[in-house]
Design an enzyme around this catalytic site. Structure first.
Site, PDB file in Angstrom:
ATOM      1  N   LYS A 141       0.875  -1.185   0.000  1.00 55.22           N
ATOM      2  CA  LYS A 141       0.000   0.000   0.000  1.00 55.22           C
ATOM      3  C   LYS A 141       0.905   1.226   0.000  1.00 55.22           C
ATOM      4  O   LYS A 141       1.416   1.652   1.027  1.00 55.22           O
ATOM      5  CB  LYS A 141      -0.943   0.005   1.199  1.00 55.22           C
ATOM      6  CG  LYS A 141      -1.923   1.147   1.126  1.00 55.22           C
ATOM      7  CD  LYS A 141      -3.031   1.010   2.147  1.00 55.22           C
ATOM      8  CE  LYS A 141      -4.019   2.149   2.026  1.00 55.22           C
ATOM      9  NZ  LYS A 141      -3.429   3.474   2.282  1.00 55.22           N
TER      10      LYS A 141
ATOM     11  N   GLU B  48      -0.519   5.010  -8.123  1.00 58.48           N
ATOM     12  CA  GLU B  48      -0.128   5.908  -7.034  1.00 58.48           C
ATOM     13  C   GLU B  48       1.094   6.730  -7.419  1.00 58.48           C
ATOM     14  O   GLU B  48       2.094   6.184  -7.899  1.00 58.48           O
ATOM     15  CB  GLU B  48       0.194   5.047  -5.801  1.00 58.48           C
ATOM     16  CG  GLU B  48       0.225   5.802  -4.508  1.00 58.48           C
ATOM     17  CD  GLU B  48      -1.148   5.933  -3.836  1.00 58.48           C
ATOM     18  OE1 GLU B  48      -2.180   5.670  -4.493  1.00 58.48           O
ATOM     19  OE2 GLU B  48      -1.172   6.310  -2.657  1.00 58.48           O
TER      20      GLU B  48
HETATM   21  P1  NAD Z   1      -6.530   4.924   2.109  1.00 59.61           P
HETATM   22  O1  NAD Z   1      -5.262   5.667   1.886  1.00 59.61           O
HETATM   23  O2  NAD Z   1      -6.704   4.264   3.414  1.00 59.61           O
HETATM   24  O3  NAD Z   1      -6.721   3.814   0.953  1.00 59.61           O
HETATM   25  C1  NAD Z   1      -7.085   4.086  -0.391  1.00 59.61           C
HETATM   26  C2  NAD Z   1      -5.959   4.575  -1.217  1.00 59.61           C
HETATM   27  O4  NAD Z   1      -4.859   3.676  -1.149  1.00 59.61           O
HETATM   28  C3  NAD Z   1      -6.216   4.640  -2.711  1.00 59.61           C
HETATM   29  O5  NAD Z   1      -6.965   5.771  -3.047  1.00 59.61           O
HETATM   30  C4  NAD Z   1      -4.830   4.686  -3.261  1.00 59.61           C
HETATM   31  O6  NAD Z   1      -4.396   6.026  -3.325  1.00 59.61           O
HETATM   32  C5  NAD Z   1      -4.002   3.997  -2.207  1.00 59.61           C
HETATM   33  N1  NAD Z   1      -3.264   2.800  -2.644  1.00 59.61           N
HETATM   34  C6  NAD Z   1      -1.940   2.604  -2.409  1.00 59.61           C
HETATM   35  N2  NAD Z   1      -1.521   1.457  -2.909  1.00 59.61           N
HETATM   36  C7  NAD Z   1      -2.597   0.873  -3.520  1.00 59.61           C
HETATM   37  C8  NAD Z   1      -2.776  -0.335  -4.236  1.00 59.61           C
HETATM   38  N3  NAD Z   1      -1.780  -1.197  -4.414  1.00 59.61           N
HETATM   39  N4  NAD Z   1      -4.011  -0.599  -4.709  1.00 59.61           N
HETATM   40  C9  NAD Z   1      -5.046   0.257  -4.518  1.00 59.61           C
HETATM   41  N5  NAD Z   1      -4.935   1.437  -3.837  1.00 59.61           N
HETATM   42  C10 NAD Z   1      -3.722   1.737  -3.341  1.00 59.61           C
HETATM   43  O7  NAD Z   1      -7.756   5.805   1.869  1.00 59.61           O
HETATM   44  P2  NAD Z   1      -7.892   7.332   1.650  1.00 59.61           P
HETATM   45  O8  NAD Z   1      -9.358   7.517   1.550  1.00 59.61           O
HETATM   46  O9  NAD Z   1      -7.025   7.832   0.549  1.00 59.61           O
HETATM   47  O10 NAD Z   1      -7.301   7.986   2.961  1.00 59.61           O
HETATM   48  C11 NAD Z   1      -7.700   7.642   4.222  1.00 59.61           C
HETATM   49  C12 NAD Z   1      -6.479   7.671   5.098  1.00 59.61           C
HETATM   50  O11 NAD Z   1      -5.780   8.910   4.933  1.00 59.61           O
HETATM   51  C13 NAD Z   1      -6.894   7.595   6.532  1.00 59.61           C
HETATM   52  O12 NAD Z   1      -6.912   6.275   6.984  1.00 59.61           O
HETATM   53  C14 NAD Z   1      -5.864   8.466   7.216  1.00 59.61           C
HETATM   54  O13 NAD Z   1      -4.812   7.639   7.654  1.00 59.61           O
HETATM   55  C15 NAD Z   1      -5.376   9.407   6.147  1.00 59.61           C
HETATM   56  N6  NAD Z   1      -5.961  10.750   6.381  1.00 59.61           N
HETATM   57  C16 NAD Z   1      -5.386  11.493   7.342  1.00 59.61           C
HETATM   58  C17 NAD Z   1      -5.886  12.745   7.632  1.00 59.61           C
HETATM   59  C18 NAD Z   1      -5.229  13.579   8.695  1.00 59.61           C
HETATM   60  O14 NAD Z   1      -5.725  14.668   8.993  1.00 59.61           O
HETATM   61  N7  NAD Z   1      -4.128  13.135   9.267  1.00 59.61           N
HETATM   62  C19 NAD Z   1      -7.011  13.246   6.930  1.00 59.61           C
HETATM   63  C20 NAD Z   1      -7.572  12.442   5.943  1.00 59.61           C
HETATM   64  C21 NAD Z   1      -7.054  11.191   5.685  1.00 59.61           C
END
Ligand code: NAD
Length: 336
Positions: free
Chosen positions: A119, A177
Protein backbone atom coordinates in the site's frame (compact mmCIF):
# COMPACT_ATOMS: atom_id res chain seq x y z
CA UNK A 1 -37.31 13.48 19.76
CA UNK A 2 -35.71 11.99 22.89
CA UNK A 3 -32.74 13.51 24.70
CA UNK A 4 -30.77 10.39 23.83
CA UNK A 5 -31.32 10.88 20.07
CA UNK A 6 -30.47 14.53 20.47
CA UNK A 7 -27.13 13.80 22.07
CA UNK A 8 -26.28 11.13 19.46
CA UNK A 9 -27.09 13.63 16.71
CA UNK A 10 -24.88 16.22 18.34
CA UNK A 11 -22.00 13.77 18.65
CA UNK A 12 -22.43 12.74 14.99
CA UNK A 13 -22.41 16.39 13.97
CA UNK A 14 -19.27 17.05 15.99
CA UNK A 15 -17.39 14.09 14.49
CA UNK A 16 -18.50 14.83 10.93
CA UNK A 17 -17.51 18.44 11.14
CA UNK A 18 -14.10 17.64 12.68
CA UNK A 19 -13.39 14.94 10.07
CA UNK A 20 -14.49 17.23 7.22
CA UNK A 21 -12.03 19.87 8.42
CA UNK A 22 -9.23 17.29 8.66
CA UNK A 23 -10.10 16.02 5.16
CA UNK A 24 -9.82 19.54 3.77
CA UNK A 25 -6.43 20.11 5.43
CA UNK A 26 -5.13 16.72 4.27
CA UNK A 27 -6.52 16.40 0.74
CA UNK A 28 -6.80 20.01 -0.42
CA UNK A 29 -4.08 21.83 1.51
CA UNK A 30 -1.74 18.80 1.76
CA UNK A 31 -1.08 20.03 5.29
CA UNK A 32 -2.63 17.78 7.98
CA UNK A 33 -2.98 19.12 11.51
CA UNK A 34 -3.36 15.74 13.29
CA UNK A 35 -1.55 12.39 12.98
CA UNK A 36 -3.24 9.75 10.80
CA UNK A 37 -3.77 7.54 13.87
CA UNK A 38 -5.87 10.28 15.51
CA UNK A 39 -7.85 10.77 12.29
CA UNK A 40 -8.42 7.01 11.99
CA UNK A 41 -9.66 6.84 15.61
CA UNK A 42 -12.23 9.58 15.03
CA UNK A 43 -13.29 8.02 11.72
CA UNK A 44 -13.86 4.64 13.37
CA UNK A 45 -15.79 6.31 16.19
CA UNK A 46 -18.07 7.92 13.59
CA UNK A 47 -18.51 4.64 11.64
CA UNK A 48 -19.39 2.76 14.83
CA UNK A 49 -21.93 5.36 15.95
CA UNK A 50 -23.49 5.39 12.47
CA UNK A 51 -23.73 1.59 12.38
CA UNK A 52 -25.58 1.73 15.72
CA UNK A 53 -27.93 4.42 14.34
CA UNK A 54 -28.34 3.67 10.62
CA UNK A 55 -31.33 6.04 10.39
CA UNK A 56 -29.03 8.97 11.24
CA UNK A 57 -26.54 8.33 8.40
CA UNK A 58 -26.53 11.28 6.00
CA UNK A 59 -25.39 11.31 2.36
CA UNK A 60 -22.75 13.90 3.07
CA UNK A 61 -21.18 12.03 5.99
CA UNK A 62 -17.42 11.47 5.45
CA UNK A 63 -18.09 7.70 5.78
CA UNK A 64 -20.22 7.83 2.61
CA UNK A 65 -17.69 9.57 0.41
CA UNK A 66 -14.05 9.58 -0.59
CA UNK A 67 -11.41 12.29 -0.04
CA UNK A 68 -12.48 15.89 -0.51
CA UNK A 69 -13.80 18.12 -3.28
CA UNK A 70 -11.11 19.17 -5.78
CA UNK A 71 -9.28 22.45 -5.37
CA UNK A 72 -10.64 25.28 -7.52
CA UNK A 73 -7.17 26.13 -8.86
CA UNK A 74 -7.42 23.23 -11.35
CA UNK A 75 -9.88 22.33 -14.08
CA UNK A 76 -12.29 19.61 -13.01
CA UNK A 77 -12.29 16.09 -14.41
CA UNK A 78 -15.35 13.88 -13.98
CA UNK A 79 -14.37 10.23 -13.43
CA UNK A 80 -16.44 8.00 -15.72
CA UNK A 81 -15.83 5.16 -13.27
CA UNK A 82 -15.66 6.51 -9.71
CA UNK A 83 -12.25 6.29 -8.00
CA UNK A 84 -13.02 4.69 -4.69
CA UNK A 85 -11.12 4.30 -1.45
CA UNK A 86 -10.44 1.05 0.43
CA UNK A 87 -11.81 -0.44 3.62
CA UNK A 88 -9.21 -0.97 6.30
CA UNK A 89 -8.27 -3.94 8.44
CA UNK A 90 -6.31 -2.77 11.48
CA UNK A 91 -5.09 -6.23 12.56
CA UNK A 92 -4.96 -9.91 11.56
CA UNK A 93 -8.37 -10.60 13.09
CA UNK A 94 -10.05 -7.90 10.98
CA UNK A 95 -8.24 -9.27 7.93
CA UNK A 96 -9.56 -12.77 8.73
CA UNK A 97 -13.13 -11.37 9.06
CA UNK A 98 -12.76 -9.75 5.65
CA UNK A 99 -11.69 -13.11 4.17
CA UNK A 100 -14.66 -14.86 5.82
CA UNK A 101 -17.06 -12.25 4.43
CA UNK A 102 -15.63 -12.80 0.93
CA UNK A 103 -15.97 -16.60 1.25
CA UNK A 104 -19.52 -16.32 2.62
CA UNK A 105 -20.69 -13.94 -0.09
CA UNK A 106 -19.20 -16.12 -2.80
CA UNK A 107 -20.36 -19.30 -1.00
CA UNK A 108 -16.88 -20.77 -1.38
CA UNK A 109 -15.12 -22.81 1.29
CA UNK A 110 -11.79 -23.22 -0.54
CA UNK A 111 -8.98 -20.69 -0.24
CA UNK A 112 -9.60 -17.53 -2.25
CA UNK A 113 -6.77 -16.43 -4.52
CA UNK A 114 -5.65 -12.90 -3.65
CA UNK A 115 -3.19 -10.45 -5.13
CA UNK A 116 -1.12 -8.77 -2.43
CA UNK A 117 0.32 -5.35 -3.16
CA UNK A 118 2.26 -2.85 -1.10
CA UNK A 119 0.00 0.00 0.00
CA UNK A 120 2.03 2.86 -1.40
CA UNK A 121 1.74 5.98 0.70
CA UNK A 122 1.13 8.60 -1.97
CA UNK A 123 -1.93 9.75 -3.86
CA UNK A 124 -4.14 8.04 -6.42
CA UNK A 125 -4.27 9.33 -9.97
CA UNK A 126 -5.92 8.32 -13.21
CA UNK A 127 -4.06 8.39 -16.54
CA UNK A 128 -6.06 8.37 -19.77
CA UNK A 129 -4.40 7.19 -22.99
CA UNK A 130 -6.30 7.85 -26.21
CA UNK A 131 -5.03 6.03 -29.31
CA UNK A 132 -1.87 5.35 -27.30
CA UNK A 133 -1.13 8.93 -26.21
CA UNK A 134 -1.41 10.31 -22.69
CA UNK A 135 -4.16 12.89 -23.03
CA UNK A 136 -5.30 13.43 -19.45
CA UNK A 137 -4.18 12.89 -15.89
CA UNK A 138 -6.41 13.54 -12.89
CA UNK A 139 -6.29 13.24 -9.12
CA UNK A 140 -8.90 11.13 -7.30
CA UNK A 141 -10.47 14.20 -5.65
CA UNK A 142 -13.75 13.19 -4.02
CA UNK A 143 -13.92 10.04 -6.14
CA UNK A 144 -16.41 11.50 -8.61
CA UNK A 145 -14.49 14.61 -9.63
CA UNK A 146 -10.75 15.13 -9.58
CA UNK A 147 -8.31 17.81 -10.66
CA UNK A 148 -6.81 17.98 -14.12
CA UNK A 149 -3.07 17.63 -13.44
CA UNK A 150 -2.02 16.51 -16.95
CA UNK A 151 0.89 18.96 -17.32
CA UNK A 152 2.26 17.95 -13.92
CA UNK A 153 1.93 14.20 -14.55
CA UNK A 154 3.82 14.62 -17.84
CA UNK A 155 6.89 15.68 -15.83
CA UNK A 156 7.05 12.29 -14.01
CA UNK A 157 9.62 10.19 -15.82
CA UNK A 158 8.11 6.78 -15.04
CA UNK A 159 4.78 7.80 -16.65
CA UNK A 160 5.06 7.04 -20.38
CA UNK A 161 3.65 9.70 -22.69
CA UNK A 162 2.88 6.96 -25.22
CA UNK A 163 1.89 3.30 -24.78
CA UNK A 164 4.30 0.67 -26.07
CA UNK A 165 2.16 -1.09 -28.65
CA UNK A 166 1.68 -1.13 -32.41
CA UNK A 167 -2.09 -1.18 -32.12
CA UNK A 168 -3.10 0.98 -29.18
CA UNK A 169 -6.56 0.74 -27.62
CA UNK A 170 -8.84 3.68 -28.45
CA UNK A 171 -9.13 4.47 -24.77
CA UNK A 172 -7.14 3.02 -21.94
CA UNK A 173 -7.31 4.37 -18.38
CA UNK A 174 -4.71 3.32 -15.84
CA UNK A 175 -4.87 4.05 -12.14
CA UNK A 176 -2.02 4.08 -9.73
CA UNK A 177 -0.13 5.91 -7.03
CA UNK A 178 2.19 8.90 -7.31
CA UNK A 179 4.70 8.80 -4.47
CA UNK A 180 8.03 10.23 -3.44
CA UNK A 181 11.12 8.14 -2.67
CA UNK A 182 12.37 8.51 0.91
CA UNK A 183 15.66 9.89 -0.45
CA UNK A 184 13.90 12.58 -2.53
CA UNK A 185 11.76 13.50 0.46
CA UNK A 186 14.83 13.96 2.71
CA UNK A 187 16.52 16.07 0.03
CA UNK A 188 13.42 18.24 -0.43
CA UNK A 189 13.05 18.89 3.30
CA UNK A 190 16.80 19.58 3.67
CA UNK A 191 16.51 22.18 0.95
CA UNK A 192 13.40 23.70 2.57
CA UNK A 193 15.18 23.89 5.94
CA UNK A 194 18.21 25.57 4.32
CA UNK A 195 15.91 28.14 2.72
CA UNK A 196 13.90 28.67 5.90
CA UNK A 197 10.82 27.33 4.09
CA UNK A 198 8.09 25.03 5.46
CA UNK A 199 8.94 21.31 5.51
CA UNK A 200 6.52 18.50 4.60
CA UNK A 201 5.20 16.17 7.33
CA UNK A 202 5.90 12.97 5.38
CA UNK A 203 6.56 11.70 1.83
CA UNK A 204 2.80 11.33 1.20
CA UNK A 205 2.13 15.02 1.80
CA UNK A 206 5.27 15.97 -0.11
CA UNK A 207 4.10 13.90 -3.11
CA UNK A 208 0.60 15.39 -3.00
CA UNK A 209 1.91 18.93 -2.52
CA UNK A 210 4.35 18.49 -5.40
CA UNK A 211 1.87 16.99 -7.85
CA UNK A 212 -0.81 19.58 -7.09
CA UNK A 213 1.33 22.59 -8.02
CA UNK A 214 -0.20 25.14 -10.35
CA UNK A 215 3.24 25.53 -11.96
CA UNK A 216 4.38 22.22 -13.54
CA UNK A 217 8.00 23.45 -13.50
CA UNK A 218 7.96 23.02 -9.72
CA UNK A 219 6.53 19.50 -10.03
CA UNK A 220 9.27 18.66 -12.55
CA UNK A 221 11.94 19.39 -9.92
CA UNK A 222 10.37 17.19 -7.24
CA UNK A 223 11.41 13.77 -8.53
CA UNK A 224 8.08 11.94 -8.17
CA UNK A 225 7.55 8.25 -8.91
CA UNK A 226 4.57 6.25 -10.11
CA UNK A 227 3.34 2.64 -9.92
CA UNK A 228 0.16 1.47 -11.66
CA UNK A 229 -2.20 -0.82 -9.72
CA UNK A 230 -5.42 -1.07 -11.74
CA UNK A 231 -7.32 -0.18 -14.90
CA UNK A 232 -10.26 2.21 -15.24
CA UNK A 233 -12.23 2.70 -18.49
CA UNK A 234 -10.90 0.55 -21.33
CA UNK A 235 -12.45 0.58 -24.81
CA UNK A 236 -14.24 -2.58 -25.90
CA UNK A 237 -11.87 -3.73 -28.64
CA UNK A 238 -9.07 -4.30 -26.09
CA UNK A 239 -9.18 -7.86 -24.79
CA UNK A 240 -8.93 -7.74 -21.03
CA UNK A 241 -7.52 -10.65 -19.01
CA UNK A 242 -9.90 -12.22 -16.53
CA UNK A 243 -7.76 -11.86 -13.43
CA UNK A 244 -6.40 -8.79 -11.69
CA UNK A 245 -2.86 -10.21 -11.70
CA UNK A 246 -2.87 -10.76 -15.47
CA UNK A 247 -4.38 -7.33 -16.05
CA UNK A 248 -1.41 -5.85 -14.21
CA UNK A 249 0.85 -7.80 -16.61
CA UNK A 250 -1.08 -6.23 -19.51
CA UNK A 251 -0.53 -2.78 -17.98
CA UNK A 252 3.18 -3.57 -17.69
CA UNK A 253 3.39 -4.77 -21.29
CA UNK A 254 1.93 -1.44 -22.40
CA UNK A 255 4.90 0.27 -20.74
CA UNK A 256 3.59 1.37 -17.35
CA UNK A 257 5.53 0.51 -14.20
CA UNK A 258 3.98 -1.96 -11.73
CA UNK A 259 5.55 -2.65 -8.33
CA UNK A 260 7.81 -5.73 -8.42
CA UNK A 261 6.46 -6.52 -4.92
CA UNK A 262 3.01 -7.50 -6.29
CA UNK A 263 2.45 -11.23 -5.61
CA UNK A 264 -0.34 -13.81 -5.75
CA UNK A 265 -1.27 -15.45 -2.43
CA UNK A 266 -3.54 -18.30 -1.40
CA UNK A 267 -6.18 -17.64 1.23
CA UNK A 268 -5.82 -15.76 4.48
CA UNK A 269 -2.59 -17.58 5.40
CA UNK A 270 -0.91 -16.45 2.19
CA UNK A 271 -2.03 -12.84 2.79
CA UNK A 272 -0.73 -12.81 6.37
CA UNK A 273 2.60 -14.31 5.31
CA UNK A 274 3.02 -11.60 2.64
CA UNK A 275 2.08 -8.91 5.19
CA UNK A 276 4.68 -10.14 7.70
CA UNK A 277 7.37 -10.46 5.06
CA UNK A 278 6.93 -6.94 3.67
CA UNK A 279 6.55 -5.43 7.15
CA UNK A 280 9.93 -6.97 8.07
CA UNK A 281 11.47 -5.32 4.99
CA UNK A 282 9.57 -2.05 5.32
CA UNK A 283 12.53 0.08 6.44
CA UNK A 284 14.75 -1.14 3.61
CA UNK A 285 12.23 -0.22 0.88
CA UNK A 286 13.04 2.97 -1.02
CA UNK A 287 9.52 4.32 -0.49
CA UNK A 288 7.04 4.44 2.36
CA UNK A 289 4.20 1.98 2.57
CA UNK A 290 1.49 2.03 5.22
CA UNK A 291 0.20 -1.51 4.78
CA UNK A 292 -0.73 -4.12 2.23
CA UNK A 293 -3.68 -4.11 -0.19
CA UNK A 294 -5.23 -7.55 -0.68
CA UNK A 295 -7.44 -7.91 -3.76
CA UNK A 296 -9.54 -10.88 -4.87
CA UNK A 297 -7.77 -12.01 -8.05
CA UNK A 298 -10.69 -13.31 -10.14
CA UNK A 299 -12.52 -10.51 -11.97
CA UNK A 300 -15.67 -12.65 -12.03
CA UNK A 301 -15.55 -12.89 -8.25
CA UNK A 302 -14.89 -9.13 -8.00
CA UNK A 303 -18.01 -8.48 -10.06
CA UNK A 304 -20.09 -10.78 -7.85
CA UNK A 305 -18.82 -9.03 -4.70
CA UNK A 306 -19.43 -5.49 -5.98
CA UNK A 307 -19.05 -2.26 -4.01
CA UNK A 308 -20.36 -0.45 -0.96
CA UNK A 309 -20.59 3.36 -0.69
CA UNK A 310 -16.91 4.22 -0.81
CA UNK A 311 -14.97 0.99 -1.36
CA UNK A 312 -15.01 -2.33 -3.22
CA UNK A 313 -16.04 -5.47 -1.29
CA UNK A 314 -13.25 -7.42 -3.00
CA UNK A 315 -10.27 -5.51 -1.61
CA UNK A 316 -8.98 -4.41 1.78
CA UNK A 317 -6.07 -2.35 3.08
CA UNK A 318 -4.38 -4.30 5.89
CA UNK A 319 -2.66 -1.41 7.64
CA UNK A 320 0.59 -1.45 9.55
CA UNK A 321 0.45 -0.25 13.16
CA UNK A 322 0.53 3.56 13.05
CA UNK A 323 4.05 4.97 13.29
CA UNK A 324 2.92 8.20 14.95
CA UNK A 325 1.49 6.16 17.82
CA UNK A 326 4.77 4.36 18.23
CA UNK A 327 6.50 7.78 18.25
CA UNK A 328 4.12 9.03 20.93
CA UNK A 329 4.72 5.92 23.01
CA UNK A 330 8.42 6.62 23.23
CA UNK A 331 7.65 10.16 24.31
CA UNK A 332 8.60 12.17 21.23
CA UNK A 333 6.09 14.79 20.08
CA UNK A 334 4.47 14.41 16.69
CA UNK A 335 5.39 17.26 14.39
CA UNK A 336 3.55 18.12 11.21
P1 NAD B 1 -6.53 4.92 2.11
O1 NAD B 1 -5.26 5.67 1.89
O2 NAD B 1 -6.70 4.26 3.41
O3 NAD B 1 -6.72 3.81 0.95
C1 NAD B 1 -7.09 4.09 -0.39
C2 NAD B 1 -5.96 4.57 -1.22
O4 NAD B 1 -4.86 3.68 -1.15
C3 NAD B 1 -6.22 4.64 -2.71
O5 NAD B 1 -6.97 5.77 -3.05
C4 NAD B 1 -4.83 4.69 -3.26
O6 NAD B 1 -4.40 6.03 -3.32
C5 NAD B 1 -4.00 4.00 -2.21
N1 NAD B 1 -3.26 2.80 -2.64
C6 NAD B 1 -1.94 2.60 -2.41
N2 NAD B 1 -1.52 1.46 -2.91
C7 NAD B 1 -2.60 0.87 -3.52
C8 NAD B 1 -2.78 -0.34 -4.24
N3 NAD B 1 -1.78 -1.20 -4.41
N4 NAD B 1 -4.01 -0.60 -4.71
C9 NAD B 1 -5.05 0.26 -4.52
N5 NAD B 1 -4.93 1.44 -3.84
C10 NAD B 1 -3.72 1.74 -3.34
O7 NAD B 1 -7.76 5.81 1.87
P2 NAD B 1 -7.89 7.33 1.65
O8 NAD B 1 -9.36 7.52 1.55
O9 NAD B 1 -7.02 7.83 0.55
O10 NAD B 1 -7.30 7.99 2.96
C11 NAD B 1 -7.70 7.64 4.22
C12 NAD B 1 -6.48 7.67 5.10
O11 NAD B 1 -5.78 8.91 4.93
C13 NAD B 1 -6.89 7.60 6.53
O12 NAD B 1 -6.91 6.28 6.98
C14 NAD B 1 -5.86 8.47 7.22
O13 NAD B 1 -4.81 7.64 7.65
C15 NAD B 1 -5.38 9.41 6.15
N6 NAD B 1 -5.96 10.75 6.38
C16 NAD B 1 -5.39 11.49 7.34
C17 NAD B 1 -5.89 12.75 7.63
C18 NAD B 1 -5.23 13.58 8.69
O14 NAD B 1 -5.73 14.67 8.99
N7 NAD B 1 -4.13 13.14 9.27
C19 NAD B 1 -7.01 13.25 6.93
C20 NAD B 1 -7.57 12.44 5.94
C21 NAD B 1 -7.05 11.19 5.69
Amino acid sequence: MTNRTDSVKQELERLRSLISDYNYQYYVLDDPSVPDAEYDRLYRQLSKLESEHPDLVTDNSPTQRVGAKPDSGFDEVVHELPMLSLDNAMDDEEMASFNRRVQDRLAIKDDIEYVCEPKLDGLAISLLYENGLLTRAATRGDGMQGENITLNARTIRSIPLELRTEVPPKRFEVRGEVFMLKSSFEALNDEARNNGAKTFANPRNAAAGSLRQLDPKITAKRNLSFYAYSMGIVSEEFELADSHYERLQQVKELGLPVSPEVKKANGIDGCLKYYQDIMDRRDSLEYEIDGVVNKVNSIKFQERLGFVARAPRWAIAHKFPAQEEITQLIGVDFQV
